[in-house]
Structures are given as structure tokens and as C-alpha cells.
Write a protein that holds these residues in place. Sequence first.
Motif, PDB file in Angstrom:
ATOM      1  N   GLN A  93       0.881  -1.184   0.000  1.00 53.65           N
ATOM      2  CA  GLN A  93       0.000   0.000   0.000  1.00 53.65           C
ATOM      3  C   GLN A  93       0.913   1.227   0.000  1.00 53.65           C
ATOM      4  N   ASP A  94       1.524   1.488  -1.164  1.00 58.01           N
ATOM      5  CA  ASP A  94       2.529   2.543  -1.262  1.00 58.01           C
ATOM      6  C   ASP A  94       1.968   3.832  -1.851  1.00 58.01           C
ATOM      7  N   LYS A  95       0.658   3.818  -2.133  1.00 58.83           N
ATOM      8  CA  LYS A  95      -0.016   5.052  -2.569  1.00 58.83           C
ATOM      9  C   LYS A  95      -1.502   4.927  -2.261  1.00 58.83           C
ATOM     10  N   ARG A  96      -2.210   6.051  -2.431  1.00 58.25           N
ATOM     11  CA  ARG A  96      -3.670   6.009  -2.255  1.00 58.25           C
ATOM     12  C   ARG A  96      -4.272   5.546  -3.566  1.00 58.25           C
ATOM     13  N   PHE A  97      -4.600   4.233  -3.630  1.00 59.71           N
ATOM     14  CA  PHE A  97      -5.192   3.699  -4.856  1.00 59.71           C
ATOM     15  C   PHE A  97      -6.618   4.215  -4.999  1.00 59.71           C
ATOM     16  N   MET A  98      -7.289   4.409  -3.845  1.00 59.67           N
ATOM     17  CA  MET A  98      -8.655   4.943  -3.862  1.00 59.67           C
ATOM     18  C   MET A  98      -8.736   6.062  -2.831  1.00 59.67           C
ATOM     19  N   GLU A  99      -9.575   7.010  -3.100  1.00 58.62           N
ATOM     20  CA  GLU A  99      -9.747   8.128  -2.181  1.00 58.62           C
ATOM     21  C   GLU A  99     -10.106   7.620  -0.785  1.00 58.62           C
ATOM     22  N   GLU A 101      -7.974   6.273   1.394  1.00 55.95           N
ATOM     23  CA  GLU A 101      -7.046   5.254   1.906  1.00 55.95           C
ATOM     24  C   GLU A 101      -5.823   5.899   2.553  1.00 55.95           C
ATOM     25  N   PRO A 102      -5.142   5.168   3.464  1.00 50.73           N
ATOM     26  CA  PRO A 102      -3.854   5.656   3.980  1.00 50.73           C
ATOM     27  C   PRO A 102      -2.732   5.213   3.047  1.00 50.73           C
ATOM     28  N   ILE A 103      -1.550   5.813   3.214  1.00 46.93           N
ATOM     29  CA  ILE A 103      -0.363   5.264   2.549  1.00 46.93           C
ATOM     30  C   ILE A 103       0.335   4.446   3.635  1.00 46.93           C
ATOM     31  N   SER A 104      -0.012   3.173   3.693  1.00 46.04           N
ATOM     32  CA  SER A 104       0.364   2.349   4.844  1.00 46.04           C
ATOM     33  C   SER A 104       1.870   2.236   5.026  1.00 46.04           C
ATOM     34  N   VAL A 105       2.606   2.087   3.924  1.00 43.01           N
ATOM     35  CA  VAL A 105       4.055   1.928   4.067  1.00 43.01           C
ATOM     36  C   VAL A 105       4.677   3.176   4.705  1.00 43.01           C
ATOM     37  N   GLY A 106       4.119   4.347   4.398  1.00 49.69           N
ATOM     38  CA  GLY A 106       4.609   5.589   5.000  1.00 49.69           C
ATOM     39  C   GLY A 106       4.351   5.613   6.494  1.00 49.69           C
ATOM     40  N   VAL A 107       3.196   5.136   6.899  1.00 52.95           N
ATOM     41  CA  VAL A 107       2.854   5.095   8.328  1.00 52.95           C
ATOM     42  C   VAL A 107       3.851   4.193   9.068  1.00 52.95           C
ATOM     43  N   VAL A 108       4.127   3.029   8.477  1.00 51.31           N
ATOM     44  CA  VAL A 108       5.032   2.073   9.128  1.00 51.31           C
ATOM     45  C   VAL A 108       6.446   2.653   9.217  1.00 51.31           C
ATOM     46  N   SER A 129      11.301   2.859  -3.839  1.00 47.24           N
ATOM     47  CA  SER A 129      11.321   4.317  -3.656  1.00 47.24           C
ATOM     48  C   SER A 129      10.546   4.738  -2.404  1.00 47.24           C
ATOM     49  N   SER A 130       9.764   3.813  -1.827  1.00 52.02           N
ATOM     50  CA  SER A 130       9.071   4.131  -0.564  1.00 52.02           C
ATOM     51  C   SER A 130      10.086   4.509   0.517  1.00 52.02           C
ATOM     52  N   LEU A 131      11.251   3.841   0.511  1.00 49.85           N
ATOM     53  CA  LEU A 131      12.246   4.126   1.556  1.00 49.85           C
ATOM     54  C   LEU A 131      12.756   5.557   1.425  1.00 49.85           C
ATOM     55  N   ASP A 132      13.072   5.970   0.191  1.00 51.85           N
ATOM     56  CA  ASP A 132      13.551   7.350  -0.025  1.00 51.85           C
ATOM     57  C   ASP A 132      12.460   8.354   0.319  1.00 51.85           C
ATOM     58  N   GLU A 133      11.231   7.952   0.024  1.00 54.12           N
ATOM     59  CA  GLU A 133      10.124   8.899   0.207  1.00 54.12           C
ATOM     60  C   GLU A 133       9.835   9.150   1.688  1.00 54.12           C
ATOM     61  N   ARG A 189      -3.472  -7.478 -14.058  1.00 57.47           N
ATOM     62  CA  ARG A 189      -4.353  -6.457 -13.483  1.00 57.47           C
ATOM     63  C   ARG A 189      -4.886  -7.010 -12.183  1.00 57.47           C
ATOM     64  N   ARG A 190      -5.191  -6.130 -11.229  1.00 49.21           N
ATOM     65  CA  ARG A 190      -5.804  -6.603  -9.988  1.00 49.21           C
ATOM     66  C   ARG A 190      -7.052  -5.782  -9.712  1.00 49.21           C
ATOM     67  N   ASP A 191      -8.152  -6.457  -9.458  1.00 53.26           N
ATOM     68  CA  ASP A 191      -9.394  -5.751  -9.133  1.00 53.26           C
ATOM     69  C   ASP A 191      -9.199  -5.069  -7.781  1.00 53.26           C
ATOM     70  N   ARG A 192      -9.327  -3.749  -7.772  1.00 53.20           N
ATOM     71  CA  ARG A 192      -9.047  -2.967  -6.567  1.00 53.20           C
ATOM     72  C   ARG A 192      -9.990  -3.317  -5.409  1.00 53.20           C
TER      73      ARG A 192
END
Length: 291
Positions: A93-99, A101-108, A129-133, A189-192
Motif C-alpha cells: 500500500q505505497d499510494k492512495r489507490f482509492m480516495e 485510503e492511507p499510505i500504509s508503508v509511509g505510516v510504518v 522508492s518508498s524508503l527514499d520517500e 491487473r488486480r481488481d481494486r
Amino acid sequence: MAVIATSSSLGLAARLAKTLSQDMILIEEKSFPDGERYVRVPQRIEGEAVLVHSTHPPQDERLIQLLLAIDAVKNAGASKVIVVVPYLAYARQDKRFMEGEPISVGVVLRSLQAVGADAFIAVDVHNPSSLDEWLKIPHLNVLPAAQLAEYFKGVLRHPLVLAPDRGALHRAQAVAEVLGASYDYLEKRRDRTTGEPSLLPKSIEVEGNDVLIVDDIISTGGTLVLAAKSMLRSGARRVYAACTHAILASGALDKLYSAGVSEVVATDTVPSPVSKVSVAERLAAAITSLL
Ligand code: R5P
């Protein structure tokens, strides 16, 4: 330097301590009657500490243990804590795929930093790139492609290395380069909402090839099952699966073998029956570079 481990990745931590020629200190762990977790570092720590703790299922419990352990190691006297998380949970969960949502990796990652991690090392983070971000402390993402490729040297005949989606192509490429093989990717593809994966039509010439499918995580096995079936239908001689993190939820291994996969191989970031390749030496090199 002290190598301090929890029960989450004892085998890898022991191999890492041996590679670094250090004794391993085991953190005491227990649960209170109401379910809250407790950890304790059993001795004073002098100098730098390497804390090894993987966050595979049960992820939430292991994340809390990790936060507590970082604080405990600091308070036990460590001058610096290098936090080694072989499998980083919530990295997908490295971005907000849907409005909403949290960016879970950032929280961790921000939490680990906030409780006192001085440096951070993980293995094959879903999106490096999550680590750099999200981290301001020194950090490294260790890639095990060479170790996985070595395992398959001499096993595969006319190998073709395949990524199950375009985002995983760099892994397939790195493994293929060591094997001297060609590589390609499927269009997944993955169904969100349901999480169900599907493959878009794509023609890949695999008649007579041994196909090695490489991914970062095998969770339900759904992605790899789709890819393996598609390659066998296209005429592949045999299909092998390699991943970094063998999460193996919901009978994933049975599904893969039933789909015709000849062998599943993973690294030891998550303990499992297929964790046959160690990342200890790569982690030792990464730790040494941060000292
Ligand atoms: C997703 O993008 C990851 O790279 C993996 O492909 C995915 O996590 C595998 O999950 P599953 O085994 O449940 O299909």
C-alpha cells in the motif's frame, strides 16, 4: 556490535550473526493476559546494535513488537540501532489507490523512525522508492536476485525468466542476467475491490523453455498460479517459481503445485518450507556499509 533478534526470524538472524562473527542476543517476548505484547532486552548493550525482526503474519502484532524492541534496545544502552526488517509488511500500500485510503508503508516507516531507528535495512521492498520517500535516516534495500539465480544454475534447461507484471520486470531482468537467460513480463491487473488478479492476453514464445517466474511476494499464490498455467498452456517444458518473501497465505503452496509448478523457491526473509536461499551474506554486507 551486538546482533539482537526476536523470534520472528531466528534462522536468518543466527546466520547473519555467524556471518558477522557476532554472538546473537535473543529478545525476551511474551503476551499479557489481555493480548498486549511485552519485550525485554536481557542485557546491557555497548556500542552499535543490529536489531533483526521480520514483519510477516501476524503483521500487526509483529509491527508492535518491532516498535517496542527498538525502544528497548536504545534503552539497553545501544549507541545506534540499525533496524533490519527482512520482510517489510504493508509495503504494497505505497499510494492512495482509492480516495480515503492511507499510505500504509509511509505510516510504518515513519513510526520506526519516530521510535528511534538510526538506520534501516529491508530486503526487496515492494516499491524501493518508498524508503527514499518516507525515511530521513540512512537506509538500504537489499536485492536477492543473484542468490535466487544461483540456486537455479544447472537446474533449468533453456531458461526464460518471467515477471508476472511490468512492475516486477527489474527482478526478472536481474535474475536473467545472472543466468544468461532472456526475460519478459506478463500484463497483470488486480481488481481494486476484490483483490482478484487477472492476466491480459500477451503472446510469449516459451515452447520447450523452462520458465522461471520471479516475484517479490507469494501471498495467496493467485498471481503465480495464473502465470504458471498460462505458460504451461503456451508450451513451456517446466515452470518454476521464485520469490523473495514466502508469505504463503491460504494454502498457496498446494495451489502452486496443483497448477503444475515444478518447484517453489524463496529466500529466508520469511521462515517457510521453501525458504531455501539465504540473504544473510547480503544483509551482512549492507550492515557493514552502514557502520
Ligand atoms: C503485487 O504487486 C506483488 O508484487 C505480488 O505479485 C503479489 O503480492 C502476490 O500476491 P498473491 O500471491 O496473493 O497473488
